[in-house]
Design a protein around this motif. Structure first.
Motif, PDB file in Angstrom:
ATOM      1  N   THR A   1       9.866  -0.626 -61.765  1.00  0.00           N
ATOM      2  CA  THR A   1      10.785  -1.462 -62.522  1.00  0.00           C
ATOM      3  C   THR A   1      12.124  -1.563 -61.794  1.00  0.00           C
ATOM      4  O   THR A   1      12.416  -0.783 -60.879  1.00  0.00           O
ATOM      5  CB  THR A   1      11.016  -0.885 -63.929  1.00  0.00           C
ATOM      6  N   SER A   2      12.942  -2.507 -62.214  1.00  0.00           N
ATOM      7  CA  SER A   2      14.273  -2.653 -61.617  1.00  0.00           C
ATOM      8  C   SER A   2      15.122  -1.410 -61.881  1.00  0.00           C
ATOM      9  O   SER A   2      15.960  -1.026 -61.065  1.00  0.00           O
ATOM     10  CB  SER A   2      14.974  -3.901 -62.174  1.00  0.00           C
ATOM     11  N   GLN A   3      14.891  -0.755 -63.024  1.00  0.00           N
ATOM     12  CA  GLN A   3      15.607   0.495 -63.317  1.00  0.00           C
ATOM     13  C   GLN A   3      15.190   1.591 -62.347  1.00  0.00           C
ATOM     14  O   GLN A   3      16.033   2.364 -61.868  1.00  0.00           O
ATOM     15  CB  GLN A   3      15.326   0.935 -64.753  1.00  0.00           C
ATOM     16  N   ASP A   4      13.893   1.652 -62.039  1.00  0.00           N
ATOM     17  CA  ASP A   4      13.405   2.618 -61.053  1.00  0.00           C
ATOM     18  C   ASP A   4      14.056   2.375 -59.698  1.00  0.00           C
ATOM     19  O   ASP A   4      14.503   3.319 -59.032  1.00  0.00           O
ATOM     20  CB  ASP A   4      11.883   2.515 -60.906  1.00  0.00           C
TER      21      ASP A   4
ATOM     22  N   ALA B   1      16.870   0.829 -58.985  1.00  0.00           N
ATOM     23  CA  ALA B   1      18.307   1.142 -59.001  1.00  0.00           C
ATOM     24  C   ALA B   1      18.539   2.645 -58.905  1.00  0.00           C
ATOM     25  O   ALA B   1      19.406   3.115 -58.147  1.00  0.00           O
ATOM     26  CB  ALA B   1      18.937   0.590 -60.269  1.00  0.00           C
ATOM     27  N   ALA B   2      17.752   3.429 -59.651  1.00  0.00           N
ATOM     28  CA  ALA B   2      17.896   4.890 -59.618  1.00  0.00           C
ATOM     29  C   ALA B   2      17.541   5.442 -58.244  1.00  0.00           C
ATOM     30  O   ALA B   2      18.248   6.306 -57.702  1.00  0.00           O
ATOM     31  CB  ALA B   2      17.012   5.521 -60.693  1.00  0.00           C
TER      32      ALA B   2
ATOM     33  N   TRP C   1      11.983  10.191 -60.322  1.00  0.00           N
ATOM     34  CA  TRP C   1      12.920   9.472 -59.453  1.00  0.00           C
ATOM     35  C   TRP C   1      13.403  10.374 -58.313  1.00  0.00           C
ATOM     36  O   TRP C   1      13.377   9.984 -57.157  1.00  0.00           O
ATOM     37  CB  TRP C   1      14.130   9.002 -60.267  1.00  0.00           C
TER      38      TRP C   1
END
Length: 300
Positions: A136-139, A141-142, A59
């Motif tokens: 991904t959505s987590q990626d 967001a980070a 990230w």
């Protein structure tokens, strides 16, 4: 060729060679330490975050790659200014003050709106550059959070390019080496404190702190020992114009009809036009500044 002209090593001036090596050594060491400085965050993330270290480093590295791409602008400009600064330091103190002021002014009026705009548009930029079908959505967001923080280290880097160029032009290798060593040390210590608590965001904050240290030392040292700023009014005007820019982007981002009506590329174009229109109306940018801006982007 050896039969007709044999090299004469008696003409080699060893004193000159030793002197050149002595002058170059601090800059060579600074370059080596800078390479560590720009890579240590990711390595510390990887080894301090345990099982999630590889993901956190990925990230951070992805966000940092975007930031590094933006540094092409100051790198290109200050690379072109370097030989001029070298001459001015030998010829005219007032001319060097003028060139230093114009260079710092140009970097400031470019860097600040980029930082403000990216802070508000980070999530939109990430969705375009790193789409959901690949991340991904987590990626996402980070990456958005990292970009919102790291963009301010980028803004400071724009200004620090001016100081670094002056250190080189004025042959202040020892002073430059000192600040690189100090900023690297602060970067490592702040990472040790922040990464366990905040992970990839801690590494991002650490980079901002380190760049801020370089900025504070650079402007203090150059003002005291090399040259002085001859103009400060552009600071207030650029902050005001960037504030208006931030307000406009805030309204666009959080007003449903505006976000649906105006696409991101159009918003970016309008933001750039609006910012420079405000600067021109307040005479925050002169004709000389416009010429420097044109030459800056012509060299990209």
């Amino acid at each position: 060729l050896w039969r007709f002209s044999r090299p004469s090593f008696g003409l080699v001036d060893m004193r000159l060679i030793i002197e050149l090596l002595r002058q170059a050594l601090p800059f060579a060491l600074s370059a080596a330490l800078s390479a560590v400085y720009f890579r240590i965050d990711g390595l510390m993330l990887k080894h301090m975050m345990g099982a999630g270290g590889d993901v956190a480093m990925g990230w951070y590295g992805t966000g940092y790659g975007f930031i590094m791409a933006l540094t092409v602008i100051p790198g290109t400009f200050m690379g072109a200014v370097f030989p001029v600064m070298s001459r001015m330091l030998q010829l005219s103190e007032s001319a060097m003050d003028f060139l230093y002021t114009k260079s710092l002014k140009l970097m400031f009026i470019i860097a600040l709106p980029i930082a403000v705009g990216t802070t508000f548009l980070a999530d939109k930029i990430v969705m375009i550059l790193y789409p959901i079908d690949s991340f991904t959505s987590q990626d996402q967001a980070a990456l958005s959070q990292i970009l919102e923080i790291l963009i301010w280290s980028c803004a400071l880097t724009y200004l620090n390019f001016v100081f670094i160029t002056i250190f080189r032009a004025a042959n202040r290798g020892r002073a430059f080496l000192m600040i690189v060593m100090v900023s690297l040390g602060i970067n490592i210590v702040s990472n040790l404190i922040l990464i366990p608590r905040y992970g990839h965001l801690g590494a991002s904050i650490s980079m901002v702190i380190s760049e801020l240290v370089i900025f504070v030392y650079g402007i203090w040292y150059i003002q005291k020992y090399v040259c002085k700023l001859s103009e400060l009014g552009f600071l207030v005007k650029s902050v005001f114009a960037s504030g208006l820019l931030g307000m406009g982007l805030f309204l666009w981002k959080y007003t449903p009809w505006a976000g649906e009506t105006l696409p991101l590329p159009l918003v970016i174009c309008l933001s750039v036009i609006g910012y420079f229109a405000v600067m021109l109306s307040m005479k925050g940018i002169s004709g000389e500044d416009v010429s420097m801006l044109k030459s800056q982007f012509r060299n990209l």
